[in-house]
Design an enzyme around this catalytic site. Structure first.
Site, PDB file in Angstrom:
ATOM      1  N   HIS A 181     -16.175  -9.708 -12.071  1.00  0.00           N
ATOM      2  CA  HIS A 181     -15.024 -10.233 -11.114  1.00  0.00           C
ATOM      3  C   HIS A 181     -13.609  -9.763 -11.638  1.00  0.00           C
ATOM      4  O   HIS A 181     -13.107 -10.065 -12.688  1.00  0.00           O
ATOM      5  CB  HIS A 181     -14.984 -11.913 -11.018  1.00  0.00           C
ATOM      6  CG  HIS A 181     -16.268 -12.379 -10.699  1.00  0.00           C
ATOM      7  ND1 HIS A 181     -17.370 -12.764 -11.479  1.00  0.00           N
ATOM      8  CD2 HIS A 181     -16.782 -12.747  -9.378  1.00  0.00           C
ATOM      9  CE1 HIS A 181     -18.108 -13.042 -10.645  1.00  0.00           C
ATOM     10  NE2 HIS A 181     -18.037 -13.276  -9.660  1.00  0.00           N
ATOM     11  N   HIS A 238     -15.355 -16.216   1.761  1.00  0.00           N
ATOM     12  CA  HIS A 238     -16.162 -16.620   0.651  1.00  0.00           C
ATOM     13  C   HIS A 238     -16.828 -17.970   0.936  1.00  0.00           C
ATOM     14  O   HIS A 238     -16.736 -18.661  -0.164  1.00  0.00           O
ATOM     15  CB  HIS A 238     -15.318 -16.485  -0.647  1.00  0.00           C
ATOM     16  CG  HIS A 238     -15.985 -16.236  -1.791  1.00  0.00           C
ATOM     17  ND1 HIS A 238     -16.781 -17.282  -2.664  1.00  0.00           N
ATOM     18  CD2 HIS A 238     -16.433 -15.197  -2.711  1.00  0.00           C
ATOM     19  CE1 HIS A 238     -17.579 -16.704  -3.612  1.00  0.00           C
ATOM     20  NE2 HIS A 238     -17.244 -15.493  -3.703  1.00  0.00           N
ATOM     21  N   ASP A 250     -16.618  -8.396  -7.817  1.00  0.00           N
ATOM     22  CA  ASP A 250     -16.399  -9.122  -6.758  1.00  0.00           C
ATOM     23  C   ASP A 250     -15.107  -9.824  -6.528  1.00  0.00           C
ATOM     24  O   ASP A 250     -14.192  -9.982  -7.396  1.00  0.00           O
ATOM     25  CB  ASP A 250     -17.343 -10.339  -6.843  1.00  0.00           C
ATOM     26  CG  ASP A 250     -19.020  -9.664  -6.564  1.00  0.00           C
ATOM     27  OD1 ASP A 250     -18.937  -8.627  -6.628  1.00  0.00           O
ATOM     28  OD2 ASP A 250     -19.842 -10.765  -6.442  1.00  0.00           O
ATOM     29  N   TYR A 300     -22.005 -16.064  -4.009  1.00  0.00           N
ATOM     30  CA  TYR A 300     -22.649 -16.979  -4.545  1.00  0.00           C
ATOM     31  C   TYR A 300     -24.395 -16.188  -4.617  1.00  0.00           C
ATOM     32  O   TYR A 300     -25.020 -16.911  -5.230  1.00  0.00           O
ATOM     33  CB  TYR A 300     -22.928 -18.279  -4.232  1.00  0.00           C
ATOM     34  CG  TYR A 300     -21.543 -18.856  -3.755  1.00  0.00           C
ATOM     35  CD1 TYR A 300     -20.559 -18.979  -4.922  1.00  0.00           C
ATOM     36  CD2 TYR A 300     -21.094 -19.248  -2.723  1.00  0.00           C
ATOM     37  CE1 TYR A 300     -19.294 -19.287  -4.530  1.00  0.00           C
ATOM     38  CE2 TYR A 300     -19.868 -19.643  -2.148  1.00  0.00           C
ATOM     39  CZ  TYR A 300     -18.888 -19.810  -3.312  1.00  0.00           C
ATOM     40  OH  TYR A 300     -17.739 -20.056  -2.899  1.00  0.00           O
TER      41      TYR A 300
END
Length: 284
Positions: free
Chosen positions: A230, A140, A86, A177
């Site tokens: 990530h 985001h 991500d 999230y």
């Protein structure tokens, strides 16, 4: 893969009233969702700073490479795991791509639209290498805090720039999230995007240690896992070579999310730790 397999991964929407209030902990969820659905993700009490969305300039793009041939993987027969990354493309993405290429490993990248706009050649390299690209919003935000029109803009604008940049039209999206709601799912459905969460979270945003991240993934991994990582974290990228060697020794096939799930349905959410125990079979 058969549609029936993909359907087994989807979980029904909850009804009734649930409490609200997820906190931003660097792409990790704490708390619970809005009044429509509870997304049961492993919670944490520690709070990390919000992921930054600006990066130092990357080197000039390299010459495009020929796309690898398409492949067919039957995850009902093979021992499959999907690694997902991500928040990129970021300054460590190119190094990650070289590592994945060395091990002939496929992954899924959920891209932030602003980062694709800033570093289009990196996004192209991801797709050219045979990895799957998905939507991770434009900037985001917590999509639950936006109006339907704002959610739509976050999704559609990102989907459009990914398609224009890579030539691939995304069919998957990961809300930042993991935070979703009936309104957010409705906009995913309108944008022809399925929501993809995860089943393994090593909290690499918190543990800035490659060995800790790798061991956390290895400990929680099951067959057909979707792993949240990530590529904006250098320690996460540092952990990948040893992790790939571990998976190679266990004869695990690394696949994209679409290879794992088969055909997905827009507006349906796939992946959370507490569902489909029959799909989370031991890797032994």
């Amino acid at each position: 893969m058969l549609l029936a397999v993909a359907a087994a991964w989807a979980f029904p929407q909850d009804t009734g009233t649930q409490s609200t209030g997820l906190r931003d902990t660097g792409s990790h969820i704490t708390g619970s969702t809005d009044s429509s659905t509870t997304l049961t993700i492993a919670a944490t009490k520690a709070q990390a700073p919000t992921a930054r969305l600006s990066w130092t300039e990357l080197p000039a793009p390299e010459a495009p490479q020929a796309s690898p041939a398409a492949r067919r993987v039957d995850c009902s027969q093979e021992r499959c795991v999907a690694l997902t990354f991500d928040d990129g493309p970021g300054p460590h993405t190119k190094r990650l791509l070289r590592i994945l290429e060395q091990y002939d490993a496929r992954a899924t990248f959920f891209l932030v639209g602003k980062m694709v706009h800033a570093h289009p050649w990196v996004a192209r390299r991801i797709a050219d290498a045979g990895h799957e690209v998905g939507v991770h919003s434009w900037s985001h935000p917590d999509l639950r805090n936006l109006t339907a029109q704002q959610v739509r803009a976050q999704l559609v604008r990102t989907r459009r720039i990914i398609e224009q940049t890579t030539g691939d039209r995304p069919v998957l999206s990961r809300p930042p999230y993991g935070a979703s709601s009936e309104r957010v799912r409705a906009e995913h459905r309108r944008a022809d995007l399925a929501e993809i969460l995860w089943t393994v979270d090593p909290t690499d945003w918190k543990h800035r240690n490659a060995r800790v991240v790798r061991r956390s993934v290895e400990r929680d991994l099951r067959r057909n896992s979707i792993v949240l990582l990530h590529d904006i974290r250098p320690t996460t990228v540092d952990a990948i070579p040893a992790l790939l060697r571990h998976l190679e020794r266990r004869r695990i096939t690394l696949v994209t999310v679409s290879e794992l799930l088969g055909e997905t349905q827009p507006g349906v959410t796939y992946g959370r730790p507490d569902w489909s125990p029959q799909m989370q079979r031991d890797l032994r």
